[in-house]
Design an enzyme around this catalytic site. Structure first.
Site, PDB file in Angstrom:
ATOM      1  N   GLU A  49      13.870   9.200 -71.702  1.00  0.00           N
ATOM      2  CA  GLU A  49      13.987  10.577 -72.168  1.00  0.00           C
ATOM      3  C   GLU A  49      15.416  10.835 -72.652  1.00  0.00           C
ATOM      4  OE1 GLU A  49      13.131  15.059 -70.365  1.00  0.00           O
ATOM      5  OE2 GLU A  49      13.714  13.440 -69.003  1.00  0.00           O
ATOM      6  N   LYS A 115       7.423  17.825 -75.360  1.00  0.00           N
ATOM      7  CA  LYS A 115       7.268  17.945 -73.904  1.00  0.00           C
ATOM      8  C   LYS A 115       6.616  19.274 -73.525  1.00  0.00           C
ATOM      9  CE  LYS A 115      10.089  17.518 -69.667  1.00  0.00           C
ATOM     10  NZ  LYS A 115      11.502  17.341 -69.200  1.00  0.00           N
ATOM     11  N   CYS A 149       8.867  12.884 -68.497  1.00  0.00           N
ATOM     12  CA  CYS A 149       9.497  13.225 -67.211  1.00  0.00           C
ATOM     13  C   CYS A 149       8.668  14.194 -66.363  1.00  0.00           C
ATOM     14  CB  CYS A 149      10.905  13.761 -67.460  1.00  0.00           C
ATOM     15  SG  CYS A 149      12.022  13.552 -66.038  1.00  0.00           S
TER      16      CYS A 149
END
Length: 264
Positions: A49, A115, A149
Site C-alpha cells: 500500500e 480503497k 489494508c
C-alpha cells in the site's frame, strides 16, 4: 492421442519494501532496483500500500494524477519485464484523492480499485474518498480481487461469489497488530476458497514499526510463503489454479453462500 495438459500455474512476486517516508523519487529507485533482480517468467508483482510515499495523509505533497510520470513509469516496468504490477498510490482526481490500487498490464492497460474502507483511526477518511466499486482484475486467465489494508477486517466486501481465484491485499499494517493480520488472511482464504496474497511493508515510520510478514495462503488455509523475517526484498510463489478448481468442484461451499447486496 490428446496433448498433455500442462497444469495452470501463476507465478507471483511479493515485494516487502522499506518505504522512504513521502519521498517518491527514492522509492521509485528502490522499486526499480528490485525489478532489475526479478526472476524470469513472473506473472504478477505485488507492491505494498502507498509504496511510493508511505501511509501519508499529506496529500498535497504525495497525491499524483493518473497522467503523472510515475504512472507511465509503472507502465514501462510492466512492459519491460512482461509482468502485471499491482500496488496502491495516492491518486488525485476531480478534486478528490483516492487510495488507489493500480493494476498495470504488460500491454500498457491500467485498471484500478479505490480503497473502500478508510482507516479512521489514522484519519484517512478526512483526506481520502472511499471507493464504492468491488473490482476484479483478470490476467492470463487468473481472476484477482484487489483489497487494501483495512479492507481485510470486512469479510462481506471480499465475499467470493465464485467470481475470483486470488485475493491480493496491499498493506501498511503495523507490527502491533500482527496477529490480526495473520489470522484474518487465513480466514479470508478458507472462507472464500481462494488463494490469498498479503503484501505488507517493513521498516519504521515515526513511532510505527512494520514487520512485513507478507505471505501467500492457499484455499485450505495452508501457508505457501511466509516472509516473517522482516526482509526488505522480494520472494516468489507459484499458485496452482488446477488444484483450486478441483477443490471447489469437490467441495462447492460457495453454492450455499448467503445472497446479499451491498448498499453504499
Amino acid at each position: 492421442m490428446k496433448d498433455k495438459i500442462t497444469p495452470m500455474t501463476y507465478k507471483i512476486a511479493l515485494v516487502q519494501q522499506d518505504i522512504v517516508w513521502e519521498n517518491i523519487s527514492a522509492n521509485m529507485h528502490v522499486v526499480h532496483q528490485i525489478f532489475e533482480k526479478l526472476q524470469a517468467k513472473v506473472d504478477l508483482v505485488v507492491l505494498p500500500e502507498m509504496f511510493l510515499t508511505g501511509f501519508s495523509m499529506n496529500v498535497a505533497k504525495t497525491a499524483i494524477s493518473m497522467n503523472s510520470p510515475e504512472v507511465f513509469w509503472l507502465q514501462d516496468l510492466a512492459s519491460k519485464y512482461d509482468v502485471a504490477i499491482i500496488g496502491s498510490l495516492a491518486i488525485k482526481e476531480y478534486k478528490k484523492v483516492f487510495n488507489r490500487a493500480l493494476f498495470v498490464k504488460p500491454e500498457g492497460e491500467i485498471a484500478y480499485y479505490d480503497k473502500r474502507h478508510l482507516f479512521r483511526m489514522g484519519d484517512e477518511e478526512k483526506y481520502y474518498t472511499a471507493g464504492d466499486q468491488r473490482v476484479i482484475f483478470t490476467h492470463r486467465g487468473v481472476r484477482i480481487l484487489p483489497q487494501i489494508c483495512y479492507d481485510l477486517r470486512f469479510p462481506v466486501w471480499s465475499r467470493n461469489q465464485n467470481d475470483y481465484d486470488v485475493i491480493v491485499y496491499m498493506a501498511n499494517w503495523p507490527s502491533s497488530r500482527q496477529r490480526v493480520w495473520d489470522v484474518l488472511l487465513s480466514a479470508r482464504a478458507i472462507e472464500n476458497q481462494s488463494f490469498v496474497v498479503g503484501v505488507n511493508r517493513v521498516g519504521k515510520e515515526e513511532k510505527i514499526q512494520y514487520k512485513g510478514c507478507s505471505k501467500c495462503i492457499d484455499f485450505k488455509g495452508n501457508s505457501l510463503l511466509d516472509m516473517s523475517n522482516e526482509i526488505n526484498g522480494i520472494a516468489y510463489v507459484n499458485i496452482d489454479l488446477d488444484e483450486l478448481y478441483q477443490f471447489r468442484n469437490k467441495f462447492p461451499a460457495h453454492i450455499d453462500g448467503d445472497k446479499f447486496t451491498i448498499h453504499n
